[in-house]
Design a protein around this motif. Structure first.
Motif, PDB file in Angstrom:
ATOM      1  N   GLY A  44       0.782  -1.226   0.000  1.00 11.56           N
ATOM      2  CA  GLY A  44       0.000   0.000   0.000  1.00 11.56           C
ATOM      3  C   GLY A  44       0.816   1.281   0.000  1.00 11.56           C
ATOM      4  N   VAL A  45       2.144   1.147   0.115  1.00 12.89           N
ATOM      5  CA  VAL A  45       3.003   2.332   0.227  1.00 12.89           C
ATOM      6  C   VAL A  45       3.991   2.431  -0.930  1.00 12.89           C
ATOM      7  CG1 VAL A  45       4.689   3.525   1.682  1.00 12.89           C
ATOM      8  CG2 VAL A  45       2.795   2.283   2.734  1.00 12.89           C
ATOM      9  N   GLY A  46       4.584   1.321  -1.311  1.00 11.58           N
ATOM     10  CA  GLY A  46       5.577   1.306  -2.373  1.00 11.58           C
ATOM     11  C   GLY A  46       6.889   0.724  -1.898  1.00 11.58           C
ATOM     12  N   VAL A  47       7.965   1.073  -2.594  1.00 12.05           N
ATOM     13  CA  VAL A  47       9.287   0.513  -2.312  1.00 12.05           C
ATOM     14  C   VAL A  47      10.286   1.645  -2.110  1.00 12.05           C
ATOM     15  CG1 VAL A  47      11.147  -0.968  -3.169  1.00 12.05           C
ATOM     16  CG2 VAL A  47       8.771  -1.536  -3.702  1.00 12.05           C
ATOM     17  N   TYR A  48      11.084   1.518  -1.052  1.00 13.06           N
ATOM     18  CA  TYR A  48      12.164   2.460  -0.750  1.00 13.06           C
ATOM     19  C   TYR A  48      13.497   1.730  -0.883  1.00 13.06           C
ATOM     20  CZ  TYR A  48       8.578   5.375   1.430  1.00 13.06           C
ATOM     21  OH  TYR A  48       7.464   6.154   1.674  1.00 13.06           O
ATOM     22  N   HIS A  49      14.501   2.462  -1.346  1.00 10.47           N
ATOM     23  CA  HIS A  49      15.851   1.916  -1.444  1.00 10.47           C
ATOM     24  C   HIS A  49      16.763   2.794  -0.596  1.00 10.47           C
ATOM     25  CE1 HIS A  49      19.434   0.718  -4.256  1.00 10.47           C
ATOM     26  NE2 HIS A  49      19.614   0.335  -3.016  1.00 10.47           N
ATOM     27  N   ALA A  65      15.754   6.747  -1.289  1.00  9.02           N
ATOM     28  CA  ALA A  65      14.725   7.331  -2.139  1.00  9.02           C
ATOM     29  C   ALA A  65      13.577   6.338  -2.290  1.00  9.02           C
ATOM     30  CB  ALA A  65      15.291   7.667  -3.514  1.00  9.02           C
ATOM     31  N   LYS A  66      12.415   6.861  -2.589  1.00  4.72           N
ATOM     32  CA  LYS A  66      11.285   6.012  -2.943  1.00  4.72           C
ATOM     33  C   LYS A  66      11.464   5.662  -4.410  1.00  4.72           C
ATOM     34  CE  LYS A  66       6.346   5.543  -2.363  1.00  4.72           C
ATOM     35  NZ  LYS A  66       5.159   6.146  -1.750  1.00  4.72           N
ATOM     36  N   VAL A  67      11.499   4.357  -4.723  1.00  2.00           N
ATOM     37  CA  VAL A  67      11.781   3.935  -6.088  1.00  2.00           C
ATOM     38  C   VAL A  67      10.558   3.373  -6.809  1.00  2.00           C
ATOM     39  CG1 VAL A  67      14.251   3.594  -5.704  1.00  2.00           C
ATOM     40  CG2 VAL A  67      12.664   1.691  -5.290  1.00  2.00           C
ATOM     41  N   ALA A  68       9.489   3.072  -6.070  1.00  2.28           N
ATOM     42  CA  ALA A  68       8.262   2.561  -6.700  1.00  2.28           C
ATOM     43  C   ALA A  68       7.066   2.922  -5.833  1.00  2.28           C
ATOM     44  CB  ALA A  68       8.335   1.053  -6.889  1.00  2.28           C
ATOM     45  N   ARG A  69       5.950   3.212  -6.481  1.00  2.78           N
ATOM     46  CA  ARG A  69       4.732   3.567  -5.750  1.00  2.78           C
ATOM     47  C   ARG A  69       3.931   2.353  -5.316  1.00  2.78           C
ATOM     48  NH1 ARG A  69       2.989   8.626  -9.496  1.00  2.78           N
ATOM     49  NH2 ARG A  69       4.868   9.785  -9.035  1.00  2.78           N
ATOM     50  N   LEU A 154      16.771  -6.514  -7.905  1.00  6.53           N
ATOM     51  CA  LEU A 154      16.133  -5.225  -7.629  1.00  6.53           C
ATOM     52  C   LEU A 154      17.022  -4.064  -8.097  1.00  6.53           C
ATOM     53  CD1 LEU A 154      14.586  -5.985  -4.139  1.00  6.53           C
ATOM     54  CD2 LEU A 154      13.330  -5.474  -6.252  1.00  6.53           C
ATOM     55  N   ALA A 155      18.332  -4.208  -7.923  1.00  8.53           N
ATOM     56  CA  ALA A 155      19.253  -3.168  -8.392  1.00  8.53           C
ATOM     57  C   ALA A 155      19.157  -3.015  -9.914  1.00  8.53           C
ATOM     58  CB  ALA A 155      20.688  -3.496  -7.980  1.00  8.53           C
ATOM     59  N   GLU A 156      18.982  -4.109 -10.620  1.00 10.59           N
ATOM     60  CA  GLU A 156      18.805  -4.040 -12.077  1.00 10.59           C
ATOM     61  C   GLU A 156      17.467  -3.408 -12.432  1.00 10.59           C
ATOM     62  OE1 GLU A 156      19.456  -7.838 -13.942  1.00 10.59           O
ATOM     63  OE2 GLU A 156      21.368  -8.104 -12.895  1.00 10.59           O
ATOM     64  N   THR A 157      16.439  -3.745 -11.675  1.00  7.02           N
ATOM     65  CA  THR A 157      15.109  -3.178 -11.924  1.00  7.02           C
ATOM     66  C   THR A 157      15.129  -1.665 -11.743  1.00  7.02           C
ATOM     67  OG1 THR A 157      14.039  -5.216 -11.191  1.00  7.02           O
ATOM     68  CG2 THR A 157      12.693  -3.213 -11.178  1.00  7.02           C
ATOM     69  N   PHE A 158      15.818  -1.211 -10.715  1.00 11.87           N
ATOM     70  CA  PHE A 158      15.891   0.222 -10.404  1.00 11.87           C
ATOM     71  C   PHE A 158      17.303   0.738 -10.692  1.00 11.87           C
ATOM     72  CE2 PHE A 158      12.684  -1.606  -7.491  1.00 11.87           C
ATOM     73  CZ  PHE A 158      11.566  -0.960  -7.998  1.00 11.87           C
ATOM     74  N   ASP A 159      17.800   0.479 -11.889  1.00  8.30           N
ATOM     75  CA  ASP A 159      19.194   0.797 -12.210  1.00  8.30           C
ATOM     76  C   ASP A 159      19.520   2.283 -12.128  1.00  8.30           C
ATOM     77  OD1 ASP A 159      17.604   1.166 -14.477  1.00  8.30           O
ATOM     78  OD2 ASP A 159      19.196   0.627 -15.874  1.00  8.30           O
ATOM     79  N   GLU A 160      18.590   3.151 -12.496  1.00  8.37           N
ATOM     80  CA  GLU A 160      18.857   4.589 -12.394  1.00  8.37           C
ATOM     81  C   GLU A 160      18.989   5.018 -10.935  1.00  8.37           C
ATOM     82  OE1 GLU A 160      16.128   7.017 -14.633  1.00  8.37           O
ATOM     83  OE2 GLU A 160      16.243   5.661 -16.360  1.00  8.37           O
ATOM     84  N   ALA A 161      18.100   4.508 -10.094  1.00 11.23           N
ATOM     85  CA  ALA A 161      18.172   4.819  -8.662  1.00 11.23           C
ATOM     86  C   ALA A 161      19.445   4.240  -8.065  1.00 11.23           C
ATOM     87  CB  ALA A 161      16.955   4.260  -7.933  1.00 11.23           C
ATOM     88  N   GLU A 162      19.810   3.043  -8.472  1.00  7.45           N
ATOM     89  CA  GLU A 162      21.027   2.399  -7.990  1.00  7.45           C
ATOM     90  C   GLU A 162      22.241   3.276  -8.279  1.00  7.45           C
ATOM     91  OE1 GLU A 162      23.694  -0.317  -6.421  1.00  7.45           O
ATOM     92  OE2 GLU A 162      21.521  -0.470  -6.309  1.00  7.45           O
ATOM     93  N   GLU A 163      22.324   3.771  -9.495  1.00  6.25           N
ATOM     94  CA  GLU A 163      23.452   4.604  -9.903  1.00  6.25           C
ATOM     95  C   GLU A 163      23.477   5.923  -9.131  1.00  6.25           C
ATOM     96  OE1 GLU A 163      24.831   6.667 -14.026  1.00  6.25           O
ATOM     97  OE2 GLU A 163      24.112   4.591 -14.154  1.00  6.25           O
ATOM     98  N   LEU A 164      22.329   6.573  -9.032  1.00  6.92           N
ATOM     99  CA  LEU A 164      22.246   7.866  -8.346  1.00  6.92           C
ATOM    100  C   LEU A 164      22.537   7.730  -6.849  1.00  6.92           C
ATOM    101  CD1 LEU A 164      21.618  10.881  -8.459  1.00  6.92           C
ATOM    102  CD2 LEU A 164      19.192  10.309  -8.234  1.00  6.92           C
ATOM    103  N   LEU A 165      21.933   6.741  -6.199  1.00  9.81           N
ATOM    104  CA  LEU A 165      22.160   6.551  -4.762  1.00  9.81           C
ATOM    105  C   LEU A 165      23.607   6.147  -4.479  1.00  9.81           C
ATOM    106  CD1 LEU A 165      18.826   4.803  -3.745  1.00  9.81           C
ATOM    107  CD2 LEU A 165      19.568   7.106  -3.119  1.00  9.81           C
TER     108      LEU A 165
END
Length: 183
Positions: A44-49, A65-69, A154-165
Motif C-alpha cells: 500500500g506504500v511502495g518501495v524504498y531503497h 529514495a522512494k523507487v516505486a509507488r 532489484l538493483a537491475e530493476t531500479f538501475d537509475e536509482a542504484e546509480e544515483l544513490l
C-alpha cells in the motif's frame, strides 16, 4: 526521484499509516563499494531503497529514495515472504514518560501471556511488535557477508536509482573522509 537522508526515508516508513505487518525487506552488502543496500516494500506504500555505511559504531550514514509507488509483479518475487524466519522492525521511541510506561506495561503483559501459554516464535514476534506499537515490521532477507541474488535483481530493476544513490553515498563517504566503513 528525490534522494534524501536515510533517516528521512525511515521517518516516511514510520509515518505511512500502513498495515504495520505488511512490510518486507531485503538487504546485503553494497555492490562495488563500502556499506549496505536495503529495500523496504509495502503493497500500500511502495518501495524504498536505502544505502548506508557505518562511519563508526555510533554513527550510521546513508541516503535513500522512494523507487516505486507499488509492489508490482516484477518486484514482488524479489521481496521475502512470510515463510522466511528472519524479521525486521522499524521503531520510533516513545514520545514521553507516560507513553513509555504504557508501552512497558503492554510489553510486560504480552511476554507474560506468551510465557504461560504455548506459542510460536512468529506469534511472539507479532504480539511484541503490537505491544510496542511498531509502525513497520515483517520478513527480511539479509546477508551480512554476502549479497542476495534478489538484491541484484532489484538493483537491475531500479538501475537509475542504484546509480544515483551509489554516487550520493560515495560523495558522503568522501566528505566524511573515511574511505571505508567501520567493521
Amino acid at each position: 526521484m528525490r534522494v534524501r537522508d536515510w533517516q528521512d526515508i525511515l521517518d516516511d516508513v514510520t509515518d505511512a499509516n500502513a498495515d504495520p505487518d505488511g512490510w518486507r525487506a531485503i538487504a546485503g552488502q553494497r555492490q562495488g563499494g563500502v556499506g549496505e543496500d536495503l529495500y523496504l516494500g509495502h503493497p500500500g506504500v511502495g518501495v524504498y531503497h536505502l544505502k548506508t555505511y557505518a562511519k563508526n559504531p555510533y554513527d550510521v550514514r546513508g541516503v535513500g529514495a522512494k523507487v516505486a509507488r507499488k509492489i508490482d509483479d516484477g518486484i514482488d518475487p524479489h521481496l521475502p515472504t512470510e515463510e522466511l524466519r528472519r524479521r525486521f522492525a522499524v521503531q520510533s521511541p516513545p514520545e514521553d514518560e507516560e507513553e513509555a510506561d504504557s508501552m512497558a506495561r503492554r510489553l510486560e503483559e504480552t511476554v507474560k501471556v506468551h510465557a504461560e501459554a504455548p506459542t510460536t516464535p512468529d506469534d511472539l514476534f507479532r504480539d511484541v511488535m503490537d505491544a510496542v506499537d511498531s509502525p513497520a515490521y515483517g520478513p527480511m532477507a539479509f546477508e551480512l557477508s554476502d549479497r542476495p541474488d534478489d538484491l541484484d535483481a532489484l538493483a537491475e530493476t531500479f538501475d537509475e536509482a542504484e546509480e544515483l544513490l551509489s554516487a550520493e553515498l560515495d560523495d558522503l563517504i568522501e566528505r566524511d573522509e573515511v574511505d571505508r566503513g567501520f567493521y
